[in-house]
Design an enzyme around this catalytic site. Structure first.
Site, PDB file in Angstrom:
ATOM      1  N   ASP A 338     -29.761 -43.920  16.984  1.00 49.39           N
ATOM      2  CA  ASP A 338     -31.006 -44.289  17.663  1.00 49.39           C
ATOM      3  C   ASP A 338     -31.548 -45.631  17.164  1.00 49.39           C
ATOM      4  O   ASP A 338     -31.877 -46.522  17.951  1.00 49.39           O
ATOM      5  CB  ASP A 338     -32.049 -43.189  17.419  1.00 49.39           C
ATOM      6  N   ASP A 398     -34.677 -36.579  22.276  1.00 54.26           N
ATOM      7  CA  ASP A 398     -35.805 -36.412  21.355  1.00 54.26           C
ATOM      8  C   ASP A 398     -36.352 -34.994  21.370  1.00 54.26           C
ATOM      9  O   ASP A 398     -37.167 -34.625  20.514  1.00 54.26           O
ATOM     10  CB  ASP A 398     -36.922 -37.405  21.698  1.00 54.26           C
TER      11      ASP A 398
END
Length: 483
Positions: A338, A398
């Site tokens: 990420d 997420d």
């Protein structure tokens, strides 16, 4: 994955008719903030009488009678010449503002400004349909001005995204715990063991499959960046299929708790519940309706979010982490993934843009967007709500990635009979991580890798609970731990 607020060089054209009291209406405009700066409010804005010249493209000064533009705001059609060439002609004829009407989708205004340093005329792009609406609503005598109010520091859409994310993670973890409890009961009862094994649909991750999964994520993201306009349709197709199946699994689990309406029919040597056939048809229809109307921004986001929540719930329940060790490897690698694709790739790409942010928002102005996000339209009034109904976005990753840790905590609670202490503390840690993400997003005003905040919060909290309860070794090794 990335938490993102979609914005652009957008402003408001405030139009006022000559009635008593004057009728006013706002319209979307696109401008280039590198060329002109617009007032931030109507208090500092200057009104000009609008001259409708949409019968011309203003590529030559001879197209307009002398003196017609003097001290006015002028609207002309988009043509073959550049925006700045039009602006230079309008400026030389005494115009004080230039609007360029476009029948095509509004795009960012970009030309080589260095060749037109003498052009100081405020210039913006507007939809042709808005010019037509302006005449119908306000009449032929209209005064206009342009301004660009700043985006609000905080938008209520963030609260909606927060509630969706925490609800999905909490429910997915709880569902995984219910499945684990059923497994333990089946193990204790030999008669149910074979039936339970046939119904078992879990996928267990080992450290090796975790690493392979992260490598596939990296490759897929890079391929999407370079071949977006083709692969986006593959992702849309996969999302429709996977979300329809997930919605079916979620609703079937609820329907199974309802004791009535269980009539069956025999078809192809199978005994099928009628209500489940109707449920399957409903889920397929929901996915098809979304696929057909996915670009209808006014309401399609609601259907996308429902399908997305079902997809995340099913994924969290199905993806089974065997121990805390595998959770640490998965979350740690995806945290690095990420951060790399949000913060490091801008130093590598030609346009200096983050690969993750580009793919999440649709690179190079692509109208098709990836459906792997929860979307909630911004609720505060701004130029953005007029122009594109832009969305605050939260990637499925997420929700799913911390969700598999919450699910492991819930299953461990069931195995260790620990009164849900791991599950509750990890869910609260996830909520705190989400709040931290939104605070940083508001302060930095740029897309954030949410896992940067979610992973440390959830992993550290789970570790502290295990350490405090003196169960770290058992928690680390999971099912393979032997007393």
């Amino acid at each position: 994955s990335v938490v993102l607020q979609v914005t652009a060089d957008e402003g408001i054209l405030h139009a006022s008719g000559n009635g008593v009291p004057p009728v006013t209406k706002d319209y979307c405009i696109i401008y280039n903030s590198n060329w002109i700066s617009l007032p931030k409010s109507l208090d500092n804005a200057t009104f000009r009488t609008l001259e409708n010249l949409t019968s011309t493209v203003l590529c030559d000064s001879s197209e307009v009678p002398a003196g017609l533009m003097k001290d006015k705001a002028v609207v002309v059609m988009r043509g073959n010449c550049t925006f700045l060439e039009k602006a230079r002609i309008a400026q030389s004829l005494g115009a004080k503002m230039l609007l360029i009407a476009s029948k095509a989708r509004l795009s960012l205004i970009s030309d080589n400004k260095t060749d037109f340093e003498d052009v100081t005329l405020p210039l913006a792009l507007i939809r042709f349909s808005d010019i037509v609406d302006m005449q119908l609503t306000l009449g032929n005598e209209v005064n206009v001005t342009m301004y660009s109010p700043p985006l609000p520091e905080f938008d209520c859409s963030m609260v909606v995204i927060f509630l969706i994310a925490v609800f999905t993670v909490a429910l997915g973890g709880y569902w995984s715990g219910v499945a684990e409890l059923e497994n333990l009961k089946a193990i204790a009862s030999p008669g149910e063991r074979e039936t339970r094994r046939k119904k078992e649909e879990n996928v267990t991750f080992t450290p090796l499959t975790v690493i392979l999964f992260v490598v596939i994520c990296c490759v897929m993201l890079v391929l999407l960046y370079f071949f977006y306009k083709w692969l986006v349709y593959v992702i849309i197709s996969v999302f429709c299929l996977a979300s329809a199946m997930s919605l079916y699994n979620c609703l079937a689990a609820l329907i199974a708790e309802i004791p009535f309406g269980q009539c069956r029919i025999v078809c192809c040597n199978k005994n099928l519940e009628v209500r489940l056939i109707f449920l399957a048809a409903f889920c397929i229809a929901a996915a098809v309706v979304w696929a057909v109307f996915r670009n209808e921004d006014r309401w399609a986001w609601i259907l996308q979010d429902i399908l997305g929540i079902a997809f995340c719930l099913n994924f969290i329940k199905t993806l089974k982490m065997p121990n805390f060790k595998s959770c640490v490897i998965l979350l740690g690698l995806l945290l690095l993934y990420d951060v790399f694709f949000v913060f490091i790739t801008p130093f590598i790409t030609k346009n200096g843009a983050s690969i993750m942010v580009e793919v999440a928002a649709g690179p190079f102005g692509n109208s098709e967007k990836l459906p792997v996000v929860i979307r909630v339209p911004r609720l505060e009034y701004s130029a953005s709500t007029l122009c594109d109904l832009p969305f605050s976005l939260l990637g499925f990753g997420d929700i799913i990635v911390p969700g598999v840790l919450v699910a492991y905590c819930r299953r461990f609670d069931v195995q260790a009979r620990s009164s849900s202490v791991y599950y509750i503390s990890c869910t609260i840690a996830y909520a705190i991580g989400m709040v931290l993400t939104f605070v940083v997003l508001a302060l930095m005003k740029t897309g954030q890798p949410a896992l940067l905040y979610l992973v440390p919060c959830t992993l550290i909290t789970s570790s502290l609970v295990a350490w405090k309860r003196k169960e770290m070794k058992k928690f680390w090794k999971g099912n393979s731990y032997q007393v």
